[in-house]
Design an enzyme around this catalytic site. Structure first.
Site, PDB file in Angstrom:
ATOM      1  N   ASP A  62      35.661   6.146  43.135  1.00 26.01           N
ATOM      2  CA  ASP A  62      34.347   5.652  42.705  1.00 26.01           C
ATOM      3  C   ASP A  62      33.565   6.800  42.054  1.00 26.01           C
ATOM      4  O   ASP A  62      32.355   6.737  41.932  1.00 26.01           O
ATOM      5  CB  ASP A  62      33.550   5.093  43.903  1.00 26.01           C
ATOM      6  CG  ASP A  62      33.204   6.174  44.906  1.00 26.01           C
ATOM      7  OD1 ASP A  62      33.941   7.184  44.977  1.00 26.01           O
ATOM      8  OD2 ASP A  62      32.189   6.031  45.627  1.00 26.01           O
TER       9      ASP A  62
ATOM     10  N   GLU B 234      47.518  11.635  56.924  1.00 19.69           N
ATOM     11  CA  GLU B 234      46.100  11.975  57.080  1.00 19.69           C
ATOM     12  C   GLU B 234      46.036  13.239  57.941  1.00 19.69           C
ATOM     13  O   GLU B 234      46.898  13.455  58.792  1.00 19.69           O
ATOM     14  CB  GLU B 234      45.356  10.805  57.738  1.00 19.69           C
ATOM     15  CG  GLU B 234      43.876  11.018  58.049  1.00 19.69           C
ATOM     16  CD  GLU B 234      43.033  11.489  56.873  1.00 19.69           C
ATOM     17  OE1 GLU B 234      42.816  10.752  55.910  1.00 19.69           O
ATOM     18  OE2 GLU B 234      42.579  12.650  56.922  1.00 19.69           O
TER      19      GLU B 234
ATOM     20  N   ASP C 264      38.998  12.695  48.111  1.00 23.33           N
ATOM     21  CA  ASP C 264      37.688  13.383  48.133  1.00 23.33           C
ATOM     22  C   ASP C 264      37.336  13.838  46.724  1.00 23.33           C
ATOM     23  O   ASP C 264      38.123  14.552  46.101  1.00 23.33           O
ATOM     24  CB  ASP C 264      37.758  14.592  49.067  1.00 23.33           C
ATOM     25  CG  ASP C 264      37.987  14.177  50.504  1.00 23.33           C
ATOM     26  OD1 ASP C 264      37.047  13.681  51.135  1.00 23.33           O
ATOM     27  OD2 ASP C 264      39.132  14.313  50.982  1.00 23.33           O
TER      28      ASP C 264
ATOM     29  N   LYS D  20      30.987  19.173  43.405  1.00 26.83           N
ATOM     30  CA  LYS D  20      30.436  20.442  42.886  1.00 26.83           C
ATOM     31  C   LYS D  20      31.493  21.168  42.065  1.00 26.83           C
ATOM     32  O   LYS D  20      32.655  21.231  42.479  1.00 26.83           O
ATOM     33  CB  LYS D  20      30.002  21.336  44.045  1.00 26.83           C
ATOM     34  CG  LYS D  20      28.775  20.832  44.741  1.00 26.83           C
ATOM     35  CD  LYS D  20      28.308  21.847  45.758  1.00 26.83           C
ATOM     36  CE  LYS D  20      27.144  21.262  46.553  1.00 26.83           C
ATOM     37  NZ  LYS D  20      27.015  21.859  47.867  1.00 26.83           N
TER      38      LYS D  20
ATOM     39  N   THR E  26      38.234  -0.457  50.896  1.00 30.13           N
ATOM     40  CA  THR E  26      38.366   0.610  51.888  1.00 30.13           C
ATOM     41  C   THR E  26      36.981   0.982  52.427  1.00 30.13           C
ATOM     42  O   THR E  26      35.953   0.634  51.839  1.00 30.13           O
ATOM     43  CB  THR E  26      39.046   1.883  51.318  1.00 30.13           C
ATOM     44  OG1 THR E  26      38.066   2.672  50.662  1.00 30.13           O
ATOM     45  CG2 THR E  26      40.188   1.566  50.386  1.00 30.13           C
TER      46      THR E  26
ATOM     47  N   ASP F  81      49.047  18.149  56.141  1.00 22.36           N
ATOM     48  CA  ASP F  81      48.680  18.249  54.732  1.00 22.36           C
ATOM     49  C   ASP F  81      49.726  17.520  53.870  1.00 22.36           C
ATOM     50  O   ASP F  81      50.917  17.871  53.884  1.00 22.36           O
ATOM     51  CB  ASP F  81      48.630  19.737  54.351  1.00 22.36           C
ATOM     52  CG  ASP F  81      48.210  19.952  52.905  1.00 22.36           C
ATOM     53  OD1 ASP F  81      48.173  18.982  52.118  1.00 22.36           O
ATOM     54  OD2 ASP F  81      47.918  21.105  52.552  1.00 22.36           O
TER      55      ASP F  81
HETATM   56  C1  LIG Z   1      37.251  10.261  50.901  1.00 21.61           C
HETATM   57  S1  LIG Z   1      38.364   9.978  52.185  1.00 21.61           S
HETATM   58  C2  LIG Z   1      39.008   8.355  51.826  1.00 21.61           C
HETATM   59  C3  LIG Z   1      39.686   7.727  53.003  1.00 21.61           C
HETATM   60  C4  LIG Z   1      40.257   6.330  52.781  1.00 21.61           C
HETATM   61  N1  LIG Z   1      41.348   6.355  51.832  1.00 21.61           N
HETATM   62  C5  LIG Z   1      39.186   5.375  52.333  1.00 21.61           C
HETATM   63  O1  LIG Z   1      39.185   5.004  51.147  1.00 21.61           O
HETATM   64  O2  LIG Z   1      38.347   4.995  53.163  1.00 21.61           O
HETATM   65  C6  LIG Z   1      39.727  11.036  51.744  1.00 21.61           C
HETATM   66  C7  LIG Z   1      40.678  11.294  52.899  1.00 21.61           C
HETATM   67  O3  LIG Z   1      41.777  12.064  52.427  1.00 21.61           O
HETATM   68  C8  LIG Z   1      42.161  12.972  53.435  1.00 21.61           C
HETATM   69  N2  LIG Z   1      42.873  14.094  52.786  1.00 21.61           N
HETATM   70  C9  LIG Z   1      42.410  14.896  51.826  1.00 21.61           C
HETATM   71  N3  LIG Z   1      43.340  15.780  51.453  1.00 21.61           N
HETATM   72  C10 LIG Z   1      44.434  15.528  52.206  1.00 21.61           C
HETATM   73  C11 LIG Z   1      45.716  16.124  52.299  1.00 21.61           C
HETATM   74  N4  LIG Z   1      46.059  17.156  51.523  1.00 21.61           N
HETATM   75  N5  LIG Z   1      46.587  15.632  53.189  1.00 21.61           N
HETATM   76  C12 LIG Z   1      46.243  14.567  53.986  1.00 21.61           C
HETATM   77  N6  LIG Z   1      45.041  13.959  53.938  1.00 21.61           N
HETATM   78  C13 LIG Z   1      44.143  14.439  53.069  1.00 21.61           C
HETATM   79  C14 LIG Z   1      40.846  13.397  54.060  1.00 21.61           C
HETATM   80  O4  LIG Z   1      41.027  13.886  55.368  1.00 21.61           O
HETATM   81  C15 LIG Z   1      40.055  12.081  54.025  1.00 21.61           C
HETATM   82  O5  LIG Z   1      40.209  11.362  55.227  1.00 21.61           O
END
Ligand SMILES: C[S@@+](CC[C@H](N)C(=O)[O-])C[C@H]1O[C@@H](n2cnc3c(N)ncnc32)[C@H](O)[C@@H]1O
Length: 225
Positions: free
Chosen positions: A169, A83, A133, A137, A204, A110
């Protein structure tokens, strides 16, 4: 002629601040025990985990509640959770410490770079990507994590009997992922009802929000051909 260096398109935007005292404390006290620093060399999983077990990698654990639950319930698996955001890292560190879990480690970096630089080929028995994520858009679609280059990279890291479990979702994203998998020469989608949550995956935080908004959830499980 000067050459402009192109910045890579990231699948996240780092937001600053909003770290509670408790999360900050978790990071200060428990990072050295439960996190692995990003490095440009391969991880030796035998040195990282106290027991030699299958490795599950999770990309983007958010606040980490689901990750913690899974690791607590499945002692016979080792979890490596990635994360970028500090509040989630602090929260999960506190949980790991309270539960004294030996089978869950964190990398704050990352995931793309971690997978590229640190993960040995064919070393992962499972890859969990729960609610990436959706970047709804059109101008942001390029930020979506799930794209053919990412699927290709994960193919080389998966053990031959390994799986990738993606939950989302966001219908348009789910359909895009299904198309990508169908087009890929590496993968097949496991035959199951994609709108039924597998028992192995706890709800989650992000999913609960989607459900409140009336969204349908897809659980796409893919394996190598
Ligand atoms: C929409 S959230 C979902 C979090 C969790 N899995 C949940 O379902 O509650 C997506 C997460 O992925 C992380 N994230 C996105 N791209 C990432 C990357 N390249 N490396 C590490 N984390 C990443 C974001 O920081 C965010 O916390």
């Amino acid at each position: 002629m000067t050459e402009l260096k192109k910045r890579p398109v990231r699948s996240y935007i780092l937001r600053q601040g909003r770290l509670t005292k408790y999360q900050e404390n978790g990071i200060k006290r428990f990072s050295s025990k439960y996190t692995i620093p990003f490095q440009k060399s391969l991880i030796n999983f035998d040195q990282v985990f106290s027991k030699k077990n299958k490795i599950i990698l999770e990309v983007g654990f958010g606040m980490g509640d689901t990750t913690f639950k899974m690791a607590q319930e499945m002692h016979d698996l080792n979890f490596l959770a990635i994360e970028v955001h500090s509040p989630g890292v602090g929260s999960l560190l506190n949980k790991i410490n309270l539960g004294q879990l030996e089978n869950l480690k964190i990398i704050q970096h990352d995931a793309l770079e971690v997978i590229n630089e640190m993960i040995p080929d064919r070393s992962l028995d499972g890859i969990h990507i729960f609610f990436p994520d959706p970047w709804p858009k059109k101008k942001h679609h390029k930020r979506r994590l799930l794209k053919s280059s990412f699927l290709e990279l994960m193919e080389s890291k998966l053990a031959l009997a390994g799986y990738i479990h993606i939950a989302t979702d966001w219908e348009a994203y789910a359909l895009q992922i299904i198309d990508l998998v169908k087009e890929s020469k590496f993968y097949k989608i496991s035959k199951r009802n994609l709108n039924e949550k597998p028992q192995s995956r706890p709800l989650t935080k992000y999913e609960s929000r989607g459900l409140r908004l009336g969204h349908q959830v897809w659980d796409i499980i893919i394996t190598l051909r």
